[in-house]
Design a protein around this motif. Structure first.
Motif, PDB file in Angstrom:
ATOM      1  N   LEU A   1      54.935  46.516  49.527  1.00 22.02           N
ATOM      2  CA  LEU A   1      54.533  45.703  50.522  1.00 22.02           C
ATOM      3  C   LEU A   1      53.717  44.381  49.870  1.00 22.02           C
ATOM      4  N   VAL A   2      52.569  44.720  49.430  1.00 18.49           N
ATOM      5  CA  VAL A   2      51.754  43.746  48.982  1.00 18.49           C
ATOM      6  C   VAL A   2      52.588  42.782  47.840  1.00 18.49           C
ATOM      7  N   GLU A   3      53.107  43.347  46.975  1.00 20.11           N
ATOM      8  CA  GLU A   3      54.082  42.580  46.052  1.00 20.11           C
ATOM      9  C   GLU A   3      54.877  41.344  46.496  1.00 20.11           C
ATOM     10  N   LYS A   4      55.452  42.096  47.544  1.00 21.17           N
ATOM     11  CA  LYS A   4      56.428  41.144  48.237  1.00 21.17           C
ATOM     12  C   LYS A   4      55.996  40.076  48.918  1.00 21.17           C
ATOM     13  N   CYS A   5      54.856  40.364  49.881  1.00 21.00           N
ATOM     14  CA  CYS A   5      54.369  39.348  50.543  1.00 21.00           C
ATOM     15  C   CYS A   5      53.081  38.495  49.993  1.00 21.00           C
ATOM     16  N   ARG A   6      52.499  39.139  49.272  1.00 21.84           N
ATOM     17  CA  ARG A   6      51.498  38.257  48.496  1.00 21.84           C
ATOM     18  C   ARG A   6      50.324  37.680  49.531  1.00 21.84           C
ATOM     19  N   PRO A   7      49.682  38.541  50.303  1.00 15.93           N
ATOM     20  CA  PRO A   7      48.892  37.956  51.101  1.00 15.93           C
ATOM     21  C   PRO A   7      47.771  37.447  50.711  1.00 15.93           C
ATOM     22  N   ASP A   8      46.833  36.560  51.506  1.00 18.31           N
ATOM     23  CA  ASP A   8      45.637  35.709  50.955  1.00 18.31           C
ATOM     24  C   ASP A   8      44.640  36.741  50.557  1.00 18.31           C
ATOM     25  N   GLN A   9      44.446  37.902  51.117  1.00 17.71           N
ATOM     26  CA  GLN A   9      43.582  39.030  50.995  1.00 17.71           C
ATOM     27  C   GLN A   9      44.005  40.504  51.290  1.00 17.71           C
TER      28      GLN A   9
ATOM     29  N   ASP B   1      34.195  56.084  47.613  1.00 20.99           N
ATOM     30  CA  ASP B   1      33.192  56.419  46.939  1.00 20.99           C
ATOM     31  C   ASP B   1      33.509  56.227  45.232  1.00 20.99           C
ATOM     32  N   LEU B   2      32.917  55.009  45.046  1.00 12.61           N
ATOM     33  CA  LEU B   2      33.268  54.445  43.779  1.00 12.61           C
ATOM     34  C   LEU B   2      32.926  55.383  42.592  1.00 12.61           C
ATOM     35  N   THR B   3      32.204  56.308  42.862  1.00 10.14           N
ATOM     36  CA  THR B   3      31.697  57.134  41.758  1.00 10.14           C
ATOM     37  C   THR B   3      32.932  58.185  41.282  1.00 10.14           C
ATOM     38  N   THR B   4      33.765  58.407  42.182  1.00  7.97           N
ATOM     39  CA  THR B   4      34.989  59.167  41.753  1.00  7.97           C
ATOM     40  C   THR B   4      36.118  58.344  41.931  1.00  7.97           C
ATOM     41  N   SER B   5      36.351  57.114  42.528  1.00  6.84           N
ATOM     42  CA  SER B   5      37.674  56.581  42.557  1.00  6.84           C
ATOM     43  C   SER B   5      37.650  55.018  41.579  1.00  6.84           C
ATOM     44  N   ALA B   6      36.590  54.800  41.107  1.00  9.28           N
ATOM     45  CA  ALA B   6      36.660  53.417  40.368  1.00  9.28           C
ATOM     46  C   ALA B   6      37.753  53.634  39.252  1.00  9.28           C
ATOM     47  N   ASP B   7      37.782  54.283  38.613  1.00 12.55           N
ATOM     48  CA  ASP B   7      38.841  54.504  37.570  1.00 12.55           C
ATOM     49  C   ASP B   7      40.241  54.116  37.918  1.00 12.55           C
ATOM     50  N   SER B   8      40.572  54.862  39.085  1.00 14.22           N
ATOM     51  CA  SER B   8      41.957  54.707  39.637  1.00 14.22           C
ATOM     52  C   SER B   8      42.231  53.630  40.169  1.00 14.22           C
ATOM     53  N   LEU B   9      41.049  53.005  40.802  1.00 18.41           N
ATOM     54  CA  LEU B   9      41.328  51.635  41.210  1.00 18.41           C
ATOM     55  C   LEU B   9      41.331  50.296  40.262  1.00 18.41           C
ATOM     56  N   LYS B  10      40.784  50.668  39.301  1.00 21.43           N
ATOM     57  CA  LYS B  10      40.773  49.523  38.043  1.00 21.43           C
ATOM     58  C   LYS B  10      42.355  48.760  37.863  1.00 21.43           C
ATOM     59  N   PRO B  11      43.294  49.736  37.666  1.00 24.31           N
ATOM     60  CA  PRO B  11      44.776  49.051  37.320  1.00 24.31           C
ATOM     61  C   PRO B  11      45.145  48.273  38.681  1.00 24.31           C
ATOM     62  N   ILE B  12      44.970  48.862  39.772  1.00 23.79           N
ATOM     63  CA  ILE B  12      45.351  48.262  41.278  1.00 23.79           C
ATOM     64  C   ILE B  12      44.634  46.987  41.141  1.00 23.79           C
ATOM     65  N   ILE B  13      43.336  46.999  41.204  1.00 27.28           N
ATOM     66  CA  ILE B  13      42.537  45.716  41.141  1.00 27.28           C
ATOM     67  C   ILE B  13      43.272  44.704  40.177  1.00 27.28           C
ATOM     68  N   GLN B  14      43.332  44.956  38.844  1.00 31.40           N
ATOM     69  CA  GLN B  14      43.902  43.983  38.392  1.00 31.40           C
ATOM     70  C   GLN B  14      45.341  43.545  38.508  1.00 31.40           C
ATOM     71  N   GLN B  15      46.335  44.396  39.064  1.00 32.41           N
ATOM     72  CA  GLN B  15      47.525  43.968  39.597  1.00 32.41           C
ATOM     73  C   GLN B  15      47.614  42.942  40.606  1.00 32.41           C
ATOM     74  N   LEU B  16      46.688  43.392  41.656  1.00 30.07           N
ATOM     75  CA  LEU B  16      46.418  42.437  42.599  1.00 30.07           C
ATOM     76  C   LEU B  16      45.789  41.085  42.243  1.00 30.07           C
ATOM     77  N   LYS B  17      45.253  41.136  41.361  1.00 27.41           N
ATOM     78  CA  LYS B  17      44.675  39.855  40.853  1.00 27.41           C
ATOM     79  C   LYS B  17      45.804  39.070  40.111  1.00 27.41           C
ATOM     80  N   ASP B  18      46.516  39.768  39.497  1.00 29.41           N
ATOM     81  CA  ASP B  18      47.786  39.100  38.677  1.00 29.41           C
ATOM     82  C   ASP B  18      48.746  38.465  39.939  1.00 29.41           C
ATOM     83  N   TRP B  19      48.628  39.119  41.144  1.00 27.19           N
ATOM     84  CA  TRP B  19      49.754  38.606  41.993  1.00 27.19           C
ATOM     85  C   TRP B  19      49.049  37.607  42.970  1.00 27.19           C
ATOM     86  N   GLY B  20      47.650  36.927  42.658  1.00 31.91           N
ATOM     87  CA  GLY B  20      46.743  35.987  43.235  1.00 31.91           C
ATOM     88  C   GLY B  20      46.194  36.382  44.675  1.00 31.91           C
ATOM     89  N   CYS B  21      46.036  37.765  44.870  1.00 29.74           N
ATOM     90  CA  CYS B  21      45.334  38.261  46.158  1.00 29.74           C
ATOM     91  C   CYS B  21      43.851  38.248  45.882  1.00 29.74           C
TER      92      CYS B  21
END
Length: 253
Positions: free
Chosen positions: A93-101, A119-139
């Motif tokens: 969904l995010v890839e298609k609509c590219r929201p501001d945030q 709880d980023l002590t347990t989820s940080a590693d799984s979030l890293k590639p998602i965050i990078q992808q969202l940055k690449d999409w300009g969000c």
């Protein structure tokens, strides 16, 4: 005091619409009312069960907001939610609509509503590639967080631009006028100040309303509040335009 942007969450308009066949009430038309009344943004939180916002709503609202200067579209939800039936998956969904945030929320598919931060002590590693992808999409990326300074430090290390403080416990303490209200308020204040000092923008949301929002606005540098449920309920009594203006006035105070 910093001006706080008001982003109106339209989930409950979609929930009402979904109780009948057709497109009444129209999510897009209600978004137009909110923006005309002064809201600076529109928020949606699509879920795989499509209990309220549907993928088509996300695309339609994106098209509404994109050409509007100074107006932001915020899509929030569980970034790990995959395709299910006609739901294409959150990241699709995010890839298609590219929201501001894009506000990432640690929701389970069976949750009634959001009720805790990451709880980023347990989820940080799984979030890293998602965050990078969202940055690449300009969000711009915001993480839904409890007012825990150590957790907020971890959010900063992940390279996101903002956090959204989960205000459910504050709203409940305010409603009950609990003995711990002031201590809890100070916890939110200290968390917001610390996040700002780290270079993070601070948003807030969940169960904020006309009664508890003025006090919460005493916290400096809250950039945005996302409000849906209470504003929709108030709209039943006073009309949506008036309700949005009331909330917006508090945000501008």
């Amino acid at each position: 005091m910093t001006h706080t942007a008001l982003s109106v969450n339209l989930n409950k308009i979609a929930l009402l619409r979904n109780s009948r066949e057709g497109n009444y009430p129209s999510v897009v038309e209600h978004a137009k009312v909110c923006l005309a009344a002064g809201a600076e943004g529109i928020t949606v939180h699509p879920r795989p069960d499509q209990r309220h916002i549907r993928p088509g709503d996300v695309y339609d609202l994106s098209e509404l907001v994109k050409p509007l200067a100074g107006i932001e579209f915020n899509v929030e939800g569980n970034p790990f939610a995959g395709a299910q039936g006609s739901y294409p998956g959150f990241m699709a969904l995010v890839e298609k609509c590219r929201p501001d945030q894009c506000t990432l929320v640690p929701d389970g598919d069976d949750q009634l509503t959001s009720d805790h931060g990451f709880d980023l002590t347990t989820s940080a590693d799984s979030l890293k590639p998602i965050i990078q992808q969202l940055k690449d999409w300009g969000c711009r990326i915001s993480l839904f967080m409890d007012p825990d300074i150590e957790q907020i430090k971890l959010a900063k290390e992940l390279g996101v631009e903002r956090i959204e403080l989960y205000t459910g416990p504050y709203a409940e303490a305010y409603r009950q006028q609990s003995n711990n209200l002031e201590a809890l308020f100070e916890q939110y204040k200290e968390a917001a100040i610390a996040a700002t000092a780290m270079g993070l923008g601070v948003n807030a949301g969940h169960d904020l309303d006309l009664e508890n929002l003025p006090k919460f606005r005493q916290i400096p540098d809250i950039l945005e509040v996302s409000i849906g449920h209470a504003l929709t309920v108030d709209s039943i009594a006073m009309g949506m335009e008036t309700a949005v203006r009331r909330y917006h006035a508090i945000c501008q105070a």
